[in-house]
Design a protein around this motif. Structure first.
Motif, PDB file in Angstrom:
ATOM      1  N   ASP A 112       0.861  -1.191   0.000  1.00 21.07           N
ATOM      2  CA  ASP A 112       0.000   0.000   0.000  1.00 21.07           C
ATOM      3  C   ASP A 112       0.892   1.234   0.000  1.00 21.07           C
ATOM      4  OD1 ASP A 112      -1.867   1.965   0.269  1.00 21.07           O
ATOM      5  OD2 ASP A 112      -2.618   1.315   2.230  1.00 21.07           O
ATOM      6  N   MET A 113       0.925   1.963  -1.133  1.00 18.56           N
ATOM      7  CA  MET A 113       1.771   3.145  -1.264  1.00 18.56           C
ATOM      8  C   MET A 113       1.032   4.428  -0.943  1.00 18.56           C
ATOM      9  SD  MET A 113       3.827   2.276  -4.778  1.00 18.56           S
ATOM     10  CE  MET A 113       2.331   1.664  -5.601  1.00 18.56           C
ATOM     11  N   SER A 114      -0.241   4.350  -0.607  1.00 17.73           N
ATOM     12  CA  SER A 114      -1.033   5.549  -0.381  1.00 17.73           C
ATOM     13  C   SER A 114      -0.587   6.261   0.886  1.00 17.73           C
ATOM     14  CB  SER A 114      -2.514   5.199  -0.292  1.00 17.73           C
ATOM     15  OG  SER A 114      -2.790   4.410   0.849  1.00 17.73           O
ATOM     16  N   THR A 115      -0.829   7.558   0.932  1.00 15.56           N
ATOM     17  CA  THR A 115      -0.481   8.362   2.095  1.00 15.56           C
ATOM     18  C   THR A 115      -1.390   9.582   2.113  1.00 15.56           C
ATOM     19  OG1 THR A 115       1.369   9.361   3.305  1.00 15.56           O
ATOM     20  CG2 THR A 115       1.272   9.766   0.927  1.00 15.56           C
ATOM     21  N   THR A 170      -3.609  10.450  -1.086  1.00 17.29           N
ATOM     22  CA  THR A 170      -3.065  10.375  -2.438  1.00 17.29           C
ATOM     23  C   THR A 170      -2.449   9.003  -2.663  1.00 17.29           C
ATOM     24  OG1 THR A 170      -1.502  11.456  -3.977  1.00 17.29           O
ATOM     25  CG2 THR A 170      -0.881  11.396  -1.661  1.00 17.29           C
ATOM     26  N   ALA A 171      -2.347   8.599  -3.931  1.00 14.30           N
ATOM     27  CA  ALA A 171      -1.949   7.232  -4.262  1.00 14.30           C
ATOM     28  C   ALA A 171      -0.497   6.931  -3.935  1.00 14.30           C
ATOM     29  CB  ALA A 171      -2.209   6.973  -5.752  1.00 14.30           C
ATOM     30  N   ILE A 172       0.329   7.954  -3.854  1.00 11.82           N
ATOM     31  CA  ILE A 172       1.769   7.764  -3.699  1.00 11.82           C
ATOM     32  C   ILE A 172       2.330   9.052  -3.105  1.00 11.82           C
ATOM     33  CG2 ILE A 172       2.133   8.511  -6.102  1.00 11.82           C
ATOM     34  CD1 ILE A 172       4.564   6.706  -6.264  1.00 11.82           C
ATOM     35  N   PRO A 173       3.371   8.985  -2.292  1.00  8.99           N
ATOM     36  CA  PRO A 173       3.888  10.206  -1.659  1.00  8.99           C
ATOM     37  C   PRO A 173       4.718  11.079  -2.604  1.00  8.99           C
ATOM     38  CG  PRO A 173       5.156   8.322  -0.905  1.00  8.99           C
ATOM     39  CD  PRO A 173       4.025   7.772  -1.744  1.00  8.99           C
ATOM     40  N   LEU A 174       4.103  11.466  -3.712  1.00 12.91           N
ATOM     41  CA  LEU A 174       4.716  12.445  -4.601  1.00 12.91           C
ATOM     42  C   LEU A 174       3.645  13.399  -5.092  1.00 12.91           C
ATOM     43  CD1 LEU A 174       4.153  12.231  -7.941  1.00 12.91           C
ATOM     44  CD2 LEU A 174       5.559  10.204  -7.718  1.00 12.91           C
ATOM     45  N   TYR A 175       4.065  14.597  -5.448  1.00 12.92           N
ATOM     46  CA  TYR A 175       3.170  15.562  -6.088  1.00 12.92           C
ATOM     47  C   TYR A 175       3.902  16.184  -7.274  1.00 12.92           C
ATOM     48  CZ  TYR A 175       5.864  18.948  -3.285  1.00 12.92           C
ATOM     49  OH  TYR A 175       6.871  19.676  -2.714  1.00 12.92           O
ATOM     50  N   ILE A 176       3.136  16.662  -8.228  1.00  8.36           N
ATOM     51  CA  ILE A 176       3.723  17.358  -9.374  1.00  8.36           C
ATOM     52  C   ILE A 176       3.988  18.782  -8.937  1.00  8.36           C
ATOM     53  CG2 ILE A 176       3.381  18.137 -11.743  1.00  8.36           C
ATOM     54  CD1 ILE A 176       1.536  15.760 -12.179  1.00  8.36           C
ATOM     55  N   GLN A 203       3.220   6.238 -13.347  1.00  9.45           N
ATOM     56  CA  GLN A 203       3.115   4.788 -13.170  1.00  9.45           C
ATOM     57  C   GLN A 203       4.485   4.154 -12.967  1.00  9.45           C
ATOM     58  OE1 GLN A 203       0.113   2.830 -13.035  1.00  9.45           O
ATOM     59  NE2 GLN A 203       1.693   1.508 -12.145  1.00  9.45           N
ATOM     60  N   LEU A 204       5.488   4.648 -13.680  1.00 11.87           N
ATOM     61  CA  LEU A 204       6.835   4.115 -13.504  1.00 11.87           C
ATOM     62  C   LEU A 204       7.351   4.371 -12.082  1.00 11.87           C
ATOM     63  CD1 LEU A 204       8.464   5.085 -16.924  1.00 11.87           C
ATOM     64  CD2 LEU A 204       7.981   2.778 -16.113  1.00 11.87           C
ATOM     65  N   TYR A 205       7.108   5.590 -11.573  1.00 13.00           N
ATOM     66  CA  TYR A 205       7.496   5.879 -10.192  1.00 13.00           C
ATOM     67  C   TYR A 205       6.763   4.944  -9.231  1.00 13.00           C
ATOM     68  CZ  TYR A 205      10.067  10.236 -11.161  1.00 13.00           C
ATOM     69  OH  TYR A 205      10.986  11.160 -11.584  1.00 13.00           O
ATOM     70  N   GLN A 206       5.488   4.693  -9.495  1.00 16.58           N
ATOM     71  CA  GLN A 206       4.720   3.784  -8.640  1.00 16.58           C
ATOM     72  C   GLN A 206       5.279   2.362  -8.706  1.00 16.58           C
ATOM     73  OE1 GLN A 206       0.807   4.876 -10.327  1.00 16.58           O
ATOM     74  NE2 GLN A 206       0.155   5.335  -8.235  1.00 16.58           N
TER      75      GLN A 206
END
Length: 496
Positions: A165-168, A175-181, A436-439
């Motif tokens: 589970d990568m969500s945070t 958010t689905a992953i701990p990154l933002y644009i 998706q690649l980062y995920q």
């Protein structure tokens, strides 16, 4: 509105009488010519003809209505004649078209560096210079990524990692992953839809987008593009005219923006020499001595940022808190001392950032100062996991980089340039694939590290003993290096 022929527009090409066409409308820019921040030359280049292609990448579409009087619009050009006007493809346009036609398929993009390689070929030289440049010798820009190489992993095994589970949650948004644009200026240099591409892709992949002050699209365009319940943040350059800033902030809050990120590391823009040289090369020699309206050696960055207030200081935080209820985050923190000050002045968080290596060369990378920032905050009684969000940006190119940042205490990471490069080559689908690649990379890293959730990523999973050591190189395996450099990629990748 009055209809004006192309023939009539073409008669007005002198500095004392200059008309241009922008989005089908005819403008008399004679009086504005000496005041144009980008200099007279670029307007005169398009005198008597359509300037839309040059206008769009640099300006939001509503800028004329906001800053020029209605009288400068003389009417509309005949649409049929404009559409039928001969379009001559320049040699540069031909080269870029061929580069786009021959670029690798999207499914051949396997990492962030692949997108950068494609972007270097498909972007016009001025766009590439602006996107890719760093300050001075670009040491900090390179160090932003290199610093991650000095952090090693300590994998744990025999852990049930069947489900990852990568969500945070970041500033209250799941958010689905701990990154933002993160915010990057002038999106239309890379794609006609500019920042709207990033908005759409962020919605598809359930990540947060930070809207830049210096976007090519207008703020309202970007907000209108977002999906239902999509979270957006705002990056703010503070205007010397605080009335302008207050109106913008209040409008952003009414528009549903969920976080105000005040950029504090740009009281003066750094010397981005790659960008500066490109700007210089575009100017004709015969205007060098008699057109003082623009510093020709400053590049695109200077042209769009003269309004930034160099007097911004900690006392201004109270003023911002008085005009908005949005959480306030200071972006551009580069020492533990300033991170603590942000906490004491009541901010909701900080972004550790050196502006992508575009400001002060030899400023430290964000990931290098992250451990000392977390330690300093804890000494002050602040719990960065609960009370105060710490984000970093700069140099994140792999899922393992995200893992390392989270392990060292970051709530999440901002990524900018790679998404510009993905957008420039492949539009919406390129940005979606890069996310998706980062995920995929982060999921693999978490599984191999024995971390099922973001909460399971802890400081003891990384070895940072060499993080502060900038000068010791790894031994080089020259045989392996030689073999690697001789490898030729298959398929269309060979065209990179």
């Amino acid at each position: 509105m009055k209809t004006i022929s192309l023939e009539e527009v073409a008669k007005h090409t002198s500095k004392k009488d200059v008309w241009v066409i922008i989005h089908g409308k005819v403008y008399d820019l004679t009086a504005f010519l000496p005041e144009h921040p980008g200099g007279q030359k670029i307007i005169m280049k398009y005198a008597g003809r359509d300037a839309t292609k040059a206008f769009d990448p640099i300006h939001p579409p509503d800028i004329i209505d906001r800053f020029l009087s209605p009288e400068v619009c003389l009417g509309e050009v005949d649409a049929a004649s404009l559409a039928s006007a001969p379009k001559v493809e320049t040699e540069q346009e031909k080269q870029l078209r061929i580069a786009h036609e021959n670029k690798p398929r999207l499914d051949e993009m396997y990492n962030a560096f692949d997108f950068e390689s494609v972007a270097k070929n498909v972007l016009p030289p001025d766009a590439w210079a602006y996107y890719s440049s760093g300050s001075d010798d670009e040491v900090t820009m390179r160090e932003n990524h290199n610093a991650f190489h000095r952090i090693w992993l300590r994998p744990r095994v025999m852990v049930d990692v069947a489900k990852i589970d990568m969500s945070t949650s970041m500033l209250g948004t799941k958010t689905a992953i701990p990154l933002y644009i993160t915010a990057t200026a002038l999106g239309k240099l890379g794609h006609p839809d500019g920042e709207k591409v990033l908005t759409r892709a962020a919605a598809k992949r359930d990540v947060i987008q930070m809207i830049p002050t210096l976007a090519s699209c207008s703020f309202d365009e970007i907000v209108a593009t977002r999906a239902n319940n999509q979270t957006q943040w705002l990056q703010l350059y503070v205007n010397s005219d605080r009335t302008v800033t207050q109106k913008f902030v209040e409008h952003a809050e009414k528009s549903g923006i969920k976080g105000l990120f005040i950029t504090a590391d740009a009281p003066q823009l750094g010397r981005r020499e790659k960008d500066m040289r490109q700007k210089y090369s575009q100017e004709a020699p015969d205007e060098m001595d008699n057109d003082d309206s623009f510093q020709r050696d400053e590049g695109a960055a200077r042209a769009i940022s003269a309004f930034i207030d160099p007097s911004l200081n900690w006392k201004d935080v109270a003023w911002f808190k008085s005009i908005t209820k949005m959480p306030i985050i200071i972006k551009g923190i580069q020492t533990a001392e300033d991170a603590v000050l942000a906490w004491k002045y009541g901010c909701a968080g900080v972004v550790l950032s050196n502006h992508g290596g575009r400001q002060l060369d030899f400023a430290p990378s964000a990931v290098e100062i992250l451990p000392e920032v977390i330690d300093a905050l804890k000494r002050e009684g602040c719990d960065p996991k609960k009370d105060f969000d710490v984000y970093i940006d700069g140099g994140i190119r792999r899922g393992s980089d995200i893992f390392k940042a989270v392990a060292l205490g970051a709530k999440g990471v901002g990524i900018g340039r790679p998404f510009l490069f993905a957008m420039s080559g492949y539009g919406d689908k390129g940005v979606e694939r890069l996310i998706q690649l980062y995920q995929d990379e982060l999921e693999m890293c978490m599984r191999l590290m024995g971390a099922k959730t973001i909460e399971d990523i802890t400081p003891d999973m990384v070895d940072i003993r060499n993080l502060k050591d900038h000068f010791v190189a790894n031994p080089t395996d020259y045989l392996a290096k030689h073999a690697y450099e001789k490898m030729q990629p298959r398929g269309n990748l060979s065209k990179l």
